[in-house]
Design a protein around this motif. Structure first.
Motif, PDB file in Angstrom:
ATOM      1  N   LEU A  63       0.827  -1.204   0.000  1.00 23.55           N
ATOM      2  CA  LEU A  63       0.000   0.000   0.000  1.00 23.55           C
ATOM      3  C   LEU A  63       0.863   1.256   0.000  1.00 23.55           C
ATOM      4  O   LEU A  63       0.674   2.156  -0.828  1.00 23.55           O
ATOM      5  CB  LEU A  63      -0.930  -0.006   1.210  1.00 23.55           C
ATOM      6  CG  LEU A  63      -1.782   1.253   1.398  1.00 23.55           C
ATOM      7  CD1 LEU A  63      -2.830   1.332   0.310  1.00 23.55           C
ATOM      8  CD2 LEU A  63      -2.421   1.243   2.762  1.00 23.55           C
ATOM      9  N   PHE A  64       1.813   1.334   0.923  1.00 28.95           N
ATOM     10  CA  PHE A  64       2.666   2.514   0.994  1.00 28.95           C
ATOM     11  C   PHE A  64       3.619   2.599  -0.193  1.00 28.95           C
ATOM     12  O   PHE A  64       3.977   3.693  -0.623  1.00 28.95           O
ATOM     13  CB  PHE A  64       3.426   2.541   2.313  1.00 28.95           C
ATOM     14  CG  PHE A  64       2.552   2.897   3.480  1.00 28.95           C
ATOM     15  CD1 PHE A  64       1.970   4.151   3.564  1.00 28.95           C
ATOM     16  CD2 PHE A  64       2.278   1.983   4.465  1.00 28.95           C
ATOM     17  CE1 PHE A  64       1.143   4.492   4.625  1.00 28.95           C
ATOM     18  CE2 PHE A  64       1.465   2.307   5.538  1.00 28.95           C
ATOM     19  CZ  PHE A  64       0.895   3.568   5.618  1.00 28.95           C
ATOM     20  N   GLY A  65       4.034   1.467  -0.739  1.00 27.13           N
ATOM     21  CA  GLY A  65       4.868   1.480  -1.938  1.00 27.13           C
ATOM     22  C   GLY A  65       4.124   2.044  -3.136  1.00 27.13           C
ATOM     23  O   GLY A  65       4.654   2.870  -3.883  1.00 27.13           O
ATOM     24  N   ALA A  66       2.885   1.609  -3.331  1.00 28.04           N
ATOM     25  CA  ALA A  66       2.077   2.144  -4.427  1.00 28.04           C
ATOM     26  C   ALA A  66       1.787   3.620  -4.218  1.00 28.04           C
ATOM     27  O   ALA A  66       1.809   4.419  -5.159  1.00 28.04           O
ATOM     28  CB  ALA A  66       0.772   1.360  -4.544  1.00 28.04           C
ATOM     29  N   TRP A  67       1.539   3.995  -2.982  1.00 27.54           N
ATOM     30  CA  TRP A  67       1.296   5.395  -2.664  1.00 27.54           C
ATOM     31  C   TRP A  67       2.549   6.232  -2.938  1.00 27.54           C
ATOM     32  O   TRP A  67       2.475   7.325  -3.487  1.00 27.54           O
ATOM     33  CB  TRP A  67       0.867   5.501  -1.205  1.00 27.54           C
ATOM     34  CG  TRP A  67       0.485   6.860  -0.743  1.00 27.54           C
ATOM     35  CD1 TRP A  67      -0.067   7.859  -1.479  1.00 27.54           C
ATOM     36  CD2 TRP A  67       0.622   7.373   0.582  1.00 27.54           C
ATOM     37  NE1 TRP A  67      -0.291   8.949  -0.690  1.00 27.54           N
ATOM     38  CE2 TRP A  67       0.126   8.683   0.569  1.00 27.54           C
ATOM     39  CE3 TRP A  67       1.104   6.831   1.768  1.00 27.54           C
ATOM     40  CZ2 TRP A  67       0.109   9.469   1.712  1.00 27.54           C
ATOM     41  CZ3 TRP A  67       1.076   7.625   2.900  1.00 27.54           C
ATOM     42  CH2 TRP A  67       0.580   8.923   2.867  1.00 27.54           C
ATOM     43  N   GLY A  68       3.699   5.702  -2.575  1.00 22.45           N
ATOM     44  CA  GLY A  68       4.951   6.418  -2.810  1.00 22.45           C
ATOM     45  C   GLY A  68       5.269   6.566  -4.290  1.00 22.45           C
ATOM     46  O   GLY A  68       5.781   7.593  -4.730  1.00 22.45           O
ATOM     47  N   LEU A  69       4.984   5.527  -5.069  1.00 28.72           N
ATOM     48  CA  LEU A  69       5.232   5.609  -6.504  1.00 28.72           C
ATOM     49  C   LEU A  69       4.314   6.618  -7.189  1.00 28.72           C
ATOM     50  O   LEU A  69       4.695   7.246  -8.162  1.00 28.72           O
ATOM     51  CB  LEU A  69       5.056   4.230  -7.145  1.00 28.72           C
ATOM     52  CG  LEU A  69       6.137   3.201  -6.807  1.00 28.72           C
ATOM     53  CD1 LEU A  69       5.763   1.852  -7.387  1.00 28.72           C
ATOM     54  CD2 LEU A  69       7.478   3.657  -7.339  1.00 28.72           C
ATOM     55  N   ARG A  70       3.099   6.768  -6.697  1.00 30.82           N
ATOM     56  CA  ARG A  70       2.139   7.681  -7.317  1.00 30.82           C
ATOM     57  C   ARG A  70       2.123   9.061  -6.668  1.00 30.82           C
ATOM     58  O   ARG A  70       1.354   9.911  -7.073  1.00 30.82           O
ATOM     59  CB  ARG A  70       0.735   7.089  -7.246  1.00 30.82           C
ATOM     60  CG  ARG A  70       0.580   5.744  -7.911  1.00 30.82           C
ATOM     61  CD  ARG A  70       0.727   5.833  -9.378  1.00 30.82           C
ATOM     62  NE  ARG A  70      -0.372   6.611  -9.910  1.00 30.82           N
ATOM     63  CZ  ARG A  70      -0.655   6.757 -11.182  1.00 30.82           C
ATOM     64  NH1 ARG A  70       0.080   6.156 -12.062  1.00 30.82           N
ATOM     65  NH2 ARG A  70      -1.665   7.476 -11.584  1.00 30.82           N
ATOM     66  N   SER A  71       2.976   9.309  -5.670  1.00 33.26           N
ATOM     67  CA  SER A  71       2.939  10.592  -4.973  1.00 33.26           C
ATOM     68  C   SER A  71       3.322  11.746  -5.891  1.00 33.26           C
ATOM     69  O   SER A  71       2.835  12.859  -5.720  1.00 33.26           O
ATOM     70  CB  SER A  71       3.854  10.561  -3.752  1.00 33.26           C
ATOM     71  OG  SER A  71       5.200  10.402  -4.153  1.00 33.26           O
ATOM     72  N   GLY A  72       4.183  11.503  -6.855  1.00 34.37           N
ATOM     73  CA  GLY A  72       4.537  12.554  -7.805  1.00 34.37           C
ATOM     74  C   GLY A  72       3.355  12.968  -8.657  1.00 34.37           C
ATOM     75  O   GLY A  72       3.184  14.149  -8.984  1.00 34.37           O
ATOM     76  N   ASP A  73       2.530  12.007  -9.040  1.00 32.03           N
ATOM     77  CA  ASP A  73       1.341  12.325  -9.831  1.00 32.03           C
ATOM     78  C   ASP A  73       0.338  13.131  -9.019  1.00 32.03           C
ATOM     79  O   ASP A  73      -0.335  14.016  -9.543  1.00 32.03           O
ATOM     80  CB  ASP A  73       0.664  11.049 -10.332  1.00 32.03           C
ATOM     81  CG  ASP A  73       1.540  10.292 -11.307  1.00 32.03           C
ATOM     82  OD1 ASP A  73       2.469  10.907 -11.877  1.00 32.03           O
ATOM     83  OD2 ASP A  73       1.305   9.086 -11.487  1.00 32.03           O
ATOM     84  N   ILE A  74       0.244  12.831  -7.731  1.00 31.23           N
ATOM     85  CA  ILE A  74      -0.685  13.554  -6.875  1.00 31.23           C
ATOM     86  C   ILE A  74      -0.224  14.999  -6.709  1.00 31.23           C
ATOM     87  O   ILE A  74      -1.027  15.923  -6.677  1.00 31.23           O
ATOM     88  CB  ILE A  74      -0.815  12.855  -5.505  1.00 31.23           C
ATOM     89  CG1 ILE A  74      -1.447  11.475  -5.704  1.00 31.23           C
ATOM     90  CG2 ILE A  74      -1.628  13.682  -4.533  1.00 31.23           C
ATOM     91  CD1 ILE A  74      -1.420  10.607  -4.462  1.00 31.23           C
ATOM     92  N   ALA A  75       1.072  15.222  -6.629  1.00 28.42           N
ATOM     93  CA  ALA A  75       1.606  16.574  -6.433  1.00 28.42           C
ATOM     94  C   ALA A  75       1.465  17.426  -7.690  1.00 28.42           C
ATOM     95  O   ALA A  75       1.470  18.645  -7.604  1.00 28.42           O
ATOM     96  CB  ALA A  75       3.072  16.495  -6.023  1.00 28.42           C
ATOM     97  N   ARG A  76       1.329  16.801  -8.861  1.00 27.54           N
ATOM     98  CA  ARG A  76       1.263  17.549 -10.115  1.00 27.54           C
ATOM     99  C   ARG A  76      -0.154  17.855 -10.565  1.00 27.54           C
ATOM    100  O   ARG A  76      -0.374  18.158 -11.725  1.00 27.54           O
ATOM    101  CB  ARG A  76       1.954  16.762 -11.209  1.00 27.54           C
ATOM    102  CG  ARG A  76       3.449  16.789 -11.102  1.00 27.54           C
ATOM    103  CD  ARG A  76       4.044  16.173 -12.323  1.00 27.54           C
ATOM    104  NE  ARG A  76       3.687  14.757 -12.352  1.00 27.54           N
ATOM    105  CZ  ARG A  76       4.536  13.775 -12.517  1.00 27.54           C
ATOM    106  NH1 ARG A  76       5.793  14.032 -12.699  1.00 27.54           N
ATOM    107  NH2 ARG A  76       4.147  12.532 -12.512  1.00 27.54           N
ATOM    108  N   VAL A  77      -1.120  17.804  -9.683  1.00 24.94           N
ATOM    109  CA  VAL A  77      -2.497  18.085 -10.074  1.00 24.94           C
ATOM    110  C   VAL A  77      -2.611  19.545 -10.455  1.00 24.94           C
ATOM    111  O   VAL A  77      -2.161  20.428  -9.737  1.00 24.94           O
ATOM    112  CB  VAL A  77      -3.470  17.757  -8.913  1.00 24.94           C
ATOM    113  CG1 VAL A  77      -4.870  18.206  -9.247  1.00 24.94           C
ATOM    114  CG2 VAL A  77      -3.448  16.278  -8.628  1.00 24.94           C
ATOM    115  N   GLU A  78      -3.195  19.802 -11.621  1.00 25.87           N
ATOM    116  CA  GLU A  78      -3.388  21.181 -12.057  1.00 25.87           C
ATOM    117  C   GLU A  78      -4.687  21.695 -11.458  1.00 25.87           C
ATOM    118  O   GLU A  78      -5.750  21.133 -11.675  1.00 25.87           O
ATOM    119  CB  GLU A  78      -3.445  21.244 -13.574  1.00 25.87           C
ATOM    120  CG  GLU A  78      -2.142  20.843 -14.238  1.00 25.87           C
ATOM    121  CD  GLU A  78      -2.240  20.894 -15.739  1.00 25.87           C
ATOM    122  OE1 GLU A  78      -3.222  21.458 -16.258  1.00 25.87           O
ATOM    123  OE2 GLU A  78      -1.341  20.359 -16.386  1.00 25.87           O
TER     124      GLU A  78
END
Length: 83
Positions: free
Chosen positions: A41-56
């Motif tokens: 769970l935390f690994g998947a969250w960590g891998l996708r954290s960059g996508d979450i930060a780039r929300v326009e």
């Protein structure tokens, strides 16, 4: 495998016979699987954290005039006559 009729064994009811044993091996399977699930769970969250930060973020109205452009007038409530 044939039943061993020569050696006596304790009689056990059906509910008790269907129950699994609770031992250390079961405990460790539960602990390890929970840790692996949390790591996934935390690994998947960590891998996708960059996508979450780039929300326009959408740009909203910045002035009163722009905000008034999006407002709608109030209309009276329409009621249907009862039969």
């Amino acid at each position: 495998m044939p039943a061993d009729l020569e050696h006596p064994h304790p009689a056990v009811n059906a509910t008790r016979a269907r129950q699994g044993r609770w031992g250390k091996h079961v405990f460790w399977v539960l602990v390890i699987s929970t840790v692996l699930a949390a790591a996934a769970l935390f690994g998947a969250w960590g891998l996708r954290s960059g996508d979450i930060a780039r929300v326009e973020h959408t740009r909203g109205a910045t002035t009163t005039q722009e905000a008034e452009h999006y407002s709608t007038g109030q209309a009276p409530v329409k009621q249907t006559p009862s039969s």
